[in-house]
Design a protein around this motif. Structure first.
Motif, PDB file in Angstrom:
ATOM      1  N   MET A  52      -5.640   3.030   8.172  1.00 48.62           N
ATOM      2  CA  MET A  52      -5.706   4.194   7.292  1.00 48.62           C
ATOM      3  C   MET A  52      -6.205   3.782   5.918  1.00 48.62           C
ATOM      4  SD  MET A  52      -2.141   6.230   8.014  1.00 48.62           S
ATOM      5  CE  MET A  52      -1.747   6.930   9.611  1.00 48.62           C
ATOM      6  N   ARG A  53      -6.703   4.729   5.163  1.00 46.13           N
ATOM      7  CA  ARG A  53      -7.011   4.529   3.758  1.00 46.13           C
ATOM      8  C   ARG A  53      -5.712   4.710   2.962  1.00 46.13           C
ATOM      9  NH1 ARG A  53     -12.114   2.259   3.360  1.00 46.13           N
ATOM     10  NH2 ARG A  53     -13.384   3.132   5.037  1.00 46.13           N
ATOM     11  N   SER A  54      -5.699   4.224   1.728  1.00 46.84           N
ATOM     12  CA  SER A  54      -4.455   4.308   0.970  1.00 46.84           C
ATOM     13  C   SER A  54      -4.703   4.494  -0.513  1.00 46.84           C
ATOM     14  CB  SER A  54      -3.610   3.038   1.197  1.00 46.84           C
ATOM     15  OG  SER A  54      -4.332   1.888   0.824  1.00 46.84           O
ATOM     16  N   VAL A  55      -3.721   5.153  -1.155  1.00 51.52           N
ATOM     17  CA  VAL A  55      -3.681   5.299  -2.600  1.00 51.52           C
ATOM     18  C   VAL A  55      -2.324   4.788  -3.071  1.00 51.52           C
ATOM     19  CG1 VAL A  55      -3.693   6.884  -4.563  1.00 51.52           C
ATOM     20  CG2 VAL A  55      -5.214   7.303  -2.620  1.00 51.52           C
ATOM     21  N   TRP A  56      -2.362   3.833  -3.993  1.00 53.16           N
ATOM     22  CA  TRP A  56      -1.125   3.314  -4.576  1.00 53.16           C
ATOM     23  C   TRP A  56      -0.790   4.140  -5.807  1.00 53.16           C
ATOM     24  CZ3 TRP A  56      -0.428  -1.547  -8.064  1.00 53.16           C
ATOM     25  CH2 TRP A  56       0.944  -1.778  -8.270  1.00 53.16           C
ATOM     26  N   VAL A  57       0.358   4.815  -5.767  1.00 55.41           N
ATOM     27  CA  VAL A  57       0.840   5.609  -6.889  1.00 55.41           C
ATOM     28  C   VAL A  57       1.693   4.692  -7.762  1.00 55.41           C
ATOM     29  CG1 VAL A  57       2.158   7.640  -7.585  1.00 55.41           C
ATOM     30  CG2 VAL A  57       0.798   7.693  -5.476  1.00 55.41           C
ATOM     31  N   ASN A  58       1.097   4.182  -8.807  1.00 55.08           N
ATOM     32  CA  ASN A  58       1.744   3.178  -9.664  1.00 55.08           C
ATOM     33  C   ASN A  58       2.101   3.819 -10.998  1.00 55.08           C
ATOM     34  OD1 ASN A  58       2.682   0.779 -10.762  1.00 55.08           O
ATOM     35  ND2 ASN A  58       0.632  -0.010 -11.208  1.00 55.08           N
ATOM     36  N   LEU A  59       3.055   4.727 -10.967  1.00 61.46           N
ATOM     37  CA  LEU A  59       3.406   5.483 -12.166  1.00 61.46           C
ATOM     38  C   LEU A  59       4.162   4.648 -13.183  1.00 61.46           C
ATOM     39  CD1 LEU A  59       4.571   8.856 -10.540  1.00 61.46           C
ATOM     40  CD2 LEU A  59       2.269   8.139 -11.192  1.00 61.46           C
ATOM     41  N   ARG A  60       4.692   3.502 -12.769  1.00 57.25           N
ATOM     42  CA  ARG A  60       5.502   2.680 -13.664  1.00 57.25           C
ATOM     43  C   ARG A  60       4.755   1.444 -14.176  1.00 57.25           C
ATOM     44  NH1 ARG A  60      11.475   3.373 -10.743  1.00 57.25           N
ATOM     45  NH2 ARG A  60      11.326   5.644 -10.565  1.00 57.25           N
ATOM     46  N   GLY A 104      -1.685  -9.298  -1.613  1.00 58.84           N
ATOM     47  CA  GLY A 104      -2.033  -8.672  -0.351  1.00 58.84           C
ATOM     48  C   GLY A 104      -3.220  -7.737  -0.531  1.00 58.84           C
ATOM     49  N   THR A 105      -3.656  -7.150   0.568  1.00 51.53           N
ATOM     50  CA  THR A 105      -4.803  -6.246   0.533  1.00 51.53           C
ATOM     51  C   THR A 105      -4.489  -5.052  -0.360  1.00 51.53           C
ATOM     52  OG1 THR A 105      -5.353  -6.877   2.800  1.00 51.53           O
ATOM     53  CG2 THR A 105      -6.406  -4.898   1.915  1.00 51.53           C
ATOM     54  N   ARG A 106      -5.358  -4.794  -1.295  1.00 55.51           N
ATOM     55  CA  ARG A 106      -5.109  -3.718  -2.250  1.00 55.51           C
ATOM     56  C   ARG A 106      -5.399  -2.365  -1.619  1.00 55.51           C
ATOM     57  NH1 ARG A 106      -4.642  -5.860  -7.664  1.00 55.51           N
ATOM     58  NH2 ARG A 106      -4.433  -3.698  -8.295  1.00 55.51           N
ATOM     59  N   ALA A 107      -4.857  -1.335  -2.245  1.00 59.21           N
ATOM     60  CA  ALA A 107      -5.144   0.035  -1.835  1.00 59.21           C
ATOM     61  C   ALA A 107      -6.602   0.373  -2.147  1.00 59.21           C
ATOM     62  CB  ALA A 107      -4.222   1.001  -2.563  1.00 59.21           C
ATOM     63  N   ASP A 108      -7.120   1.390  -1.472  1.00 60.92           N
ATOM     64  CA  ASP A 108      -8.474   1.854  -1.781  1.00 60.92           C
ATOM     65  C   ASP A 108      -8.556   2.380  -3.207  1.00 60.92           C
ATOM     66  OD1 ASP A 108     -10.079   1.882   0.948  1.00 60.92           O
ATOM     67  OD2 ASP A 108      -8.038   2.543   1.387  1.00 60.92           O
ATOM     68  N   GLU A 109      -7.471   2.996  -3.665  1.00 61.32           N
ATOM     69  CA  GLU A 109      -7.408   3.518  -5.026  1.00 61.32           C
ATOM     70  C   GLU A 109      -6.015   3.271  -5.590  1.00 61.32           C
ATOM     71  OE1 GLU A 109      -9.572   5.144  -7.074  1.00 61.32           O
ATOM     72  OE2 GLU A 109     -11.288   5.203  -5.706  1.00 61.32           O
ATOM     73  N   LEU A 115      -4.770  11.937  -8.686  1.00 59.60           N
ATOM     74  CA  LEU A 115      -4.820  11.846  -7.224  1.00 59.60           C
ATOM     75  C   LEU A 115      -6.000  12.594  -6.597  1.00 59.60           C
ATOM     76  CD1 LEU A 115      -3.629  10.807  -4.607  1.00 59.60           C
ATOM     77  CD2 LEU A 115      -2.066  12.759  -4.606  1.00 59.60           C
ATOM     78  N   PRO A 116      -6.256  13.849  -6.941  1.00 62.73           N
ATOM     79  CA  PRO A 116      -7.389  14.537  -6.297  1.00 62.73           C
ATOM     80  C   PRO A 116      -8.713  13.797  -6.478  1.00 62.73           C
ATOM     81  CG  PRO A 116      -5.988  16.126  -7.393  1.00 62.73           C
ATOM     82  CD  PRO A 116      -5.498  14.769  -7.813  1.00 62.73           C
ATOM     83  N   ALA A 117      -8.967  13.260  -7.656  1.00 66.10           N
ATOM     84  CA  ALA A 117     -10.210  12.527  -7.895  1.00 66.10           C
ATOM     85  C   ALA A 117     -10.244  11.242  -7.069  1.00 66.10           C
ATOM     86  CB  ALA A 117     -10.363  12.218  -9.376  1.00 66.10           C
ATOM     87  N   ALA A 118      -9.091  10.568  -6.951  1.00 74.06           N
ATOM     88  CA  ALA A 118      -9.033   9.339  -6.146  1.00 74.06           C
ATOM     89  C   ALA A 118      -9.317   9.650  -4.683  1.00 74.06           C
ATOM     90  CB  ALA A 118      -7.650   8.696  -6.298  1.00 74.06           C
ATOM     91  N   ILE A 119      -8.772  10.727  -4.184  1.00 74.46           N
ATOM     92  CA  ILE A 119      -9.011  11.132  -2.803  1.00 74.46           C
ATOM     93  C   ILE A 119     -10.486  11.485  -2.613  1.00 74.46           C
ATOM     94  CG2 ILE A 119      -8.576  12.981  -1.143  1.00 74.46           C
ATOM     95  CD1 ILE A 119      -5.643  12.867  -2.105  1.00 74.46           C
ATOM     96  N   ALA A 120     -11.071  12.158  -3.573  1.00 79.33           N
ATOM     97  CA  ALA A 120     -12.489  12.515  -3.472  1.00 79.33           C
ATOM     98  C   ALA A 120     -13.363  11.272  -3.421  1.00 79.33           C
ATOM     99  CB  ALA A 120     -12.883  13.404  -4.658  1.00 79.33           C
ATOM    100  N   ARG A 121     -13.014  10.244  -4.196  1.00 78.78           N
ATOM    101  CA  ARG A 121     -13.799   9.026  -4.181  1.00 78.78           C
ATOM    102  C   ARG A 121     -13.699   8.317  -2.823  1.00 78.78           C
ATOM    103  NH1 ARG A 121     -11.838   8.711  -9.544  1.00 78.78           N
ATOM    104  NH2 ARG A 121     -10.082   7.373  -8.924  1.00 78.78           N
ATOM    105  N   ILE A 122     -12.506   8.304  -2.251  1.00 72.70           N
ATOM    106  CA  ILE A 122     -12.354   7.694  -0.926  1.00 72.70           C
ATOM    107  C   ILE A 122     -13.142   8.486   0.113  1.00 72.70           C
ATOM    108  CG2 ILE A 122     -10.726   7.137   0.927  1.00 72.70           C
ATOM    109  CD1 ILE A 122      -8.603   6.682  -1.246  1.00 72.70           C
ATOM    110  N   ALA A 123     -13.051   9.796   0.036  1.00 73.61           N
ATOM    111  CA  ALA A 123     -13.763  10.650   1.000  1.00 73.61           C
ATOM    112  C   ALA A 123     -15.268  10.483   0.907  1.00 73.61           C
ATOM    113  CB  ALA A 123     -13.377  12.103   0.780  1.00 73.61           C
ATOM    114  N   ALA A 124     -15.765  10.090  -0.266  1.00 76.31           N
ATOM    115  CA  ALA A 124     -17.216   9.927  -0.459  1.00 76.31           C
ATOM    116  C   ALA A 124     -17.696   8.550  -0.041  1.00 76.31           C
ATOM    117  CB  ALA A 124     -17.553  10.163  -1.930  1.00 76.31           C
ATOM    118  N   MET A 125     -16.785   7.646   0.329  1.00 80.64           N
ATOM    119  CA  MET A 125     -17.187   6.300   0.731  1.00 80.64           C
ATOM    120  C   MET A 125     -17.943   6.354   2.048  1.00 80.64           C
ATOM    121  SD  MET A 125     -13.592   4.401  -0.221  1.00 80.64           S
ATOM    122  CE  MET A 125     -14.081   2.738   0.159  1.00 80.64           C
ATOM    123  N   PRO A 126     -18.964   5.509   2.204  1.00 79.24           N
ATOM    124  CA  PRO A 126     -19.735   5.511   3.464  1.00 79.24           C
ATOM    125  C   PRO A 126     -18.925   4.966   4.624  1.00 79.24           C
ATOM    126  CG  PRO A 126     -20.412   3.716   2.025  1.00 79.24           C
ATOM    127  CD  PRO A 126     -19.450   4.546   1.226  1.00 79.24           C
TER     128      PRO A 126
END
Length: 235
Positions: free
Chosen positions: A196-204, A211-216, A224-235
């Motif tokens: 799966m793709r992933s977004v790390w919510v690092n509010l703190r 380890g392997t970093r999140a996609d965003e 979050l919406p912009a991060a999801i849009a960037r992942i969705a636009a990846m080839p």
């Protein structure tokens, strides 16, 4: 890539869980003092924590089921206070019900509902949590199409069974799901491991532990919406 599903961790991703847990613990404590006197008053914070750890060690099969672990802890607490098995069982159930009711009185992050509303227009939303929070008992209920708790699956994140449940439910491929969560291991590594793709919510503002970093990575939920849009636009 076609992203069609977004799954969310809950605690400390969509809300700060600590205030709700503190209120829930206190509500449970007051119930016990009133209805099962002598069961908890003898324990200070450290002694109670040691008691809980001893229960966890005796019941490793419950490690992924926080509800049953709490019930077992309450039951044993009441037994050693010389309550009968019937009184201990009923007391554990009633004290836990008080805890759970307060535990669900979470306050979502200010921007969470509007973000979920926006995302729900374009994606199927699901919840994957190791805790016992029921998303359908919160203000975010209407935006979620499915939810799985570790105690339902029998495994906790980062075990692949939690993420596989989302794949089985939606019928999509792993790379069509973005998982969003605050825990680098449970959420990011777990999602990455199954594809799966992933977004790390690092509010703190934590440092990445390795380890392997999140996609965003986002430090504000508004991103979050912009991060999801960037992942969705990846080839």
């Amino acid at each position: 890539m076609t992203i069609s599903v977004i799954t969310f961790d809950l605690d400390n991703t969509l809300w700060d869980v600590e205030p709700a847990l503190l209120r829930a613990e206190e509500a449970q404590r007051q119930w016990l003092i009133t209805h099962r006197p002598g069961a908890i008053e003898v324990f200070d914070h450290d002694a109670l924590f040691e008691f809980k750890k001893a229960v966890w060690k005796r019941h490793p099969q419950l490690v992924h089921n926080v509800t049953q672990m709490r019930l077992q802890t309450l039951y044993e607490l009441l037994l050693i206070a010389d309550y009968s098995e019937t009184e201990a069982s009923s007391g554990a159930s009633e004290a836990f019900a008080v805890f759970l009711a307060e535990r669900h009185k979470v306050v979502l992050y200010e921007e969470a509902l509007s973000i979920l509303e926006t995302l729900a227009r374009s994606y199927t939303l699901g919840a994957l949590t190791n805790g016992n929070a029921d998303i359908y008992k919160t203000d975010a209920a209407e935006y979620f199409d499915f939810a799985f708790l570790a105690e339902d699956i029998g495994r906790a994140k980062p075990h692949p069974d939690m993420f596989q449940a989302a794949l089985d439910k939606t019928g999509v491929k792993a790379d069509q799901i973005i998982h969003v969560g605050d825990d680098p291991d449970h959420d990011v590594q777990g999602a990455n491991a199954i594809g799966m793709r992933s977004v790390w919510v690092n509010l703190r503002g934590k440092l990445w532990p390795g380890g392997t970093r999140a996609d965003e990575e986002i430090e504000k939920l508004q991103a979050l919406p912009a991060a999801i849009a960037r992942i969705a636009a990846m080839p």
